[in-house]
Design a protein around this motif. Structure first.
Motif, short mmCIF file in Angstrom:
data_model
loop_
_atom_site.label_atom_id
_atom_site.label_comp_id
_atom_site.label_asym_id
_atom_site.label_seq_id
_atom_site.Cartn_x
_atom_site.Cartn_y
_atom_site.Cartn_z
N ASP A 226 0.83 -1.21 0.00
CA ASP A 226 0.00 0.00 0.00
C ASP A 226 0.86 1.26 0.00
OD1 ASP A 226 -2.15 -1.77 0.21
OD2 ASP A 226 -2.15 -1.67 2.39
N GLN A 325 -0.21 8.62 3.02
CA GLN A 325 -0.35 7.31 3.67
C GLN A 325 -0.93 6.28 2.72
OE1 GLN A 325 -1.22 7.69 8.25
NE2 GLN A 325 -2.99 8.34 7.11
N THR A 327 -3.36 4.18 3.38
CA THR A 327 -4.66 3.73 3.90
C THR A 327 -5.51 3.19 2.76
OG1 THR A 327 -4.55 5.49 5.56
CG2 THR A 327 -6.68 4.42 5.22
N ILE A 328 -6.07 1.98 2.95
CA ILE A 328 -6.97 1.42 1.94
C ILE A 328 -8.36 1.23 2.55
CG2 ILE A 328 -5.08 0.31 0.70
CD1 ILE A 328 -5.99 -2.38 1.85
N TYR A 329 -9.33 0.88 1.73
CA TYR A 329 -10.71 0.88 2.17
C TYR A 329 -11.01 -0.07 3.34
CZ TYR A 329 -15.76 1.14 2.09
OH TYR A 329 -17.05 1.31 2.46
N ASP A 331 -9.19 -0.78 5.81
CA ASP A 331 -8.72 -0.11 7.02
C ASP A 331 -9.81 0.81 7.57
OD1 ASP A 331 -6.25 -1.27 6.52
OD2 ASP A 331 -5.37 0.54 5.67
N ILE A 332 -10.44 1.55 6.67
CA ILE A 332 -11.46 2.52 7.08
C ILE A 332 -12.69 1.80 7.63
CG2 ILE A 332 -13.06 4.27 6.20
CD1 ILE A 332 -10.82 5.03 4.21
N LYS A 339 -16.17 7.68 5.49
CA LYS A 339 -15.85 8.97 4.88
C LYS A 339 -17.01 9.53 4.08
CE LYS A 339 -10.89 8.89 4.71
NZ LYS A 339 -9.72 9.27 3.93
N LEU A 353 -4.94 5.44 11.26
CA LEU A 353 -6.22 6.13 11.32
C LEU A 353 -6.49 6.72 12.71
CD1 LEU A 353 -8.34 3.61 9.26
CD2 LEU A 353 -7.72 5.91 8.58
N GLU A 366 -4.35 10.49 0.93
CA GLU A 366 -4.62 9.05 1.00
C GLU A 366 -5.26 8.61 -0.32
OE1 GLU A 366 -5.48 8.14 5.63
OE2 GLU A 366 -7.00 9.37 4.64
N ASP A 369 -7.65 5.27 -0.47
CA ASP A 369 -8.62 5.02 0.59
C ASP A 369 -9.97 4.50 0.09
OD1 ASP A 369 -9.54 7.35 -0.55
OD2 ASP A 369 -9.70 8.47 1.32
N HIS A 370 -10.17 4.41 -1.21
CA HIS A 370 -11.40 3.83 -1.76
C HIS A 370 -11.12 2.53 -2.53
CE1 HIS A 370 -13.64 7.12 -0.33
NE2 HIS A 370 -14.61 7.08 -1.20
#
Length: 528
Positions: A226, A325, A327-329, A331-332, A339, A353, A366, A369-370
């Motif tokens: 990532d 960063q 960050t990928i989905y 993670d969220i 979001k 996060l 990021e 992130d999606h």
């Protein structure tokens, strides 16, 4: 004009999965809040709209709604589950609370021919998750399928380009779900499958360059796929305006700090800073046993280390404005940090996060992130990253601290590093054999993620005709495509035997190996 599908998010846990399935069909999609106005939608010029599912009842006091004007724009609309119900009540139909709900697989019977169900059988298995159901369709709509429980499993008004299903086509358990999505996008909406990873690279590079301008960026680089993809994007977009900061917390896998430094000082035209924070982390984690406390400590120190590097970089008078960063989905979702509105349940905290400590002033970049993990891998290949980086084993930011159950100690770290190295060596070889036999990187039985876990117990054993009281190691290996769900890998017995034999023979302090055969859900992939 570029094609675009807008996915309205009504708070579904897997809402992003819809956008993902659309992208799988090579059509660009993005998530928007469900309360977006018709004028805002018109300005975005979408080619199609999909209404997601959601956890609420359409009649609840605080239930999310939709601007009725959205359904009057003449843009094709497809609704799923809650989206199906909100379409019905918004246009004058009715939704009723059923005596019996449907959760899991269900069988639908098609009522009539429909472009949405083209090339699918009259009877098929779908995935349901509802108790409320449409009881009366709006004027001009026809029912196109039903189940024994649900009288309106799907409905449509082709003249207005409005379609909806009570079931979830985006879920893999819906037998012909991807065909239904394909029918909507290509047959009904007339779109073309022209969106590719190469298009994505160009657009994301341009977006980063436009946002950053002349400012400076530091990247939270772990060496995993990532953050490596973000590094490649940043290098392509802004070059040495970005500094890659590698925080070595002493909790990485065997040999990784050396590999990370070698790759990122030679592969990318960016500045690289290696922060040796091993002793600081060891002191902070000494005696800590609670998993979320470990994550909190690691996450808080993570930011402190970055803040210190940023301050050092700013001594030349050019402040660092952005922190990038990987960050990928998933993670969220697992952190409960939606979001696009709504809130998912927190499954576990991700170190990248956790909120900034007081005084930290970075704006976040990021770009992933999606996206799901396998999409990130595809993007990495499109960026020209080598396969050994792209297909590197997923690794949590808190590192081996959350694969050691209980307190972290130098002795436990040494045991786990050595055991994990054997697991990865053997299963790397297993995956390579499958690849050579099938020609597929992710064939049916290949492992997606695999590692060792060290539990906080000891067990009795016999070694060299003597009684031992030593630690067991747990092997975790799963098959998955997106990390949202995973099944335990059905490894051949000879592979399991070789791993077990090597760990017991080569790793001092271990006398037993167990294999975790639990899927996600109900378990998570990691143990903590």
């Amino acid at each position: 004009m570029p094609q675009k599908v807008l996915v309205f998010d009504f708070g579904a846990q897997y809402g992003q999965l819809i956008a993902r399935r659309v992208r799988d069909l090579h059509v660009y999609s993005e998530i928007v809040p469900c309360d977006i106005t018709a004028d805002e939608v018109r300005a975005l010029e979408p080619s199609a709209i999909i209404l997601s599912g959601g956890p609420a009842s359409v009649y609840a006091e605080d239930a999310p709604s939709i601007d009725p004007g959205v359904l009057e724009l003449g843009i094709p609309v497809l609704g799923f589950c809650y989206g199906h119900q909100i379409m019905a009540v918004t246009l004058g139909g009715e939704v009723a609370h059923s005596e019996v709900g449907e959760y899991g697989p269900a069988t639908i019977e098609r009522e009539r021919e429909s472009a949405l169900f083209n090339a699918t059988p009259l009877t098929q298995t779908v995935w349901m998750s509802h108790r409320d159901a449409v009881s009366r369709v709006p004027e001009g709509f026809t029912v196109t399928s039903r189940t024994e429980v649900c009288p309106v499993a799907s409905m449509e008004c082709p003249e207005r380009k409005l379609y909806s299903t009570q079931f979830h086509p985006e879920v893999r358990h819906t037998e012909y779900g991807q065909q239904i999505l394909s029918n909507f996008l290509f047959d009904i909406c007339g779109l073309e499958p022209d969106w590719t990873m190469d298009n994505l690279v160009e657009s994301m590079t341009a977006q980063i360059r436009e946002r950053v301008g002349e400012d400076r960026v530091i990247l939270a680089l772990s060496g995993g796929v990532d953050s490596s993809v973000v590094a490649a994007l940043g290098a392509r977009a802004i070059g040495r305006q970005m500094t890659c900061v590698f925080i070595n917390h002493g909790l990485l896998r065997k040999g990784e700090p050396e590999q990370v430094e070698e790759v990122f000082t030679k592969q990318f035209d960016v500045d690289f800073v290696h922060v040796h924070a091993e002793e600081r982390y060891a002191a902070l984690l000494d005696g800590v046993t609670e998993p979320e406390e470990k994550r909190r400590i690691i996450g808080t120190q993570f930011w402190k280390e970055f803040f210190a590097v940023a301050q050092e970089l700013e001594r030349d008078g050019r402040p660092v404005k952005y922190l990038a960063q990987g960050t990928i989905y998933p993670d969220i979702i697992e952190s409960g940090a939606r979001k696009t509105g709504g809130k998912a349940s927190t499954i576990k905290s991700h170190h990248n996060l956790i909120p900034f400590p007081e005084g930290v002033h970075f704006d976040l970049i990021e770009p992933l992130d999606h996206f799901f993990k396998d999409e990130v891998r595809e993007l990495g290949l499109a960026l020209g990253l080598p396969e050994h980086i792209v297909y590197r084993q997923p690794f949590p930011g808190p590192g081996l601290a959350i694969r050691i159950i209980g307190a972290v100690s130098p002795e436990k770290l040494e045991i786990l590093k050595n055991a994990d190295a054997i697991v990865r060596e053997e299963l790397d070889a297993y995956n390579q054999r499958l690849f050579e036999a099938t020609g597929e990187r992710n064939s049916e039985h290949s492992c997606w993620q695999y590692f060792a876990v060290l539990p906080d117990i000891k067990s009795v054993g016999v070694m060299g005709d003597e009684r031992t009281y030593a630690r067991p190691v747990i092997l975790r290996a799963v098959e998955s495509s997106d990390a949202m769900t995973a099944d335990w890998a059905k490894l051949p017995y000879d592979v399991l035997a070789r791993i077990s034999g090597r760990i017991v023979a080569e790793v001092p302090g271990v006398n037993r190996v167990a294999y975790d055969i639990t899927s996600k859900p109900p378990a998570t992939i990691e143990w903590e």
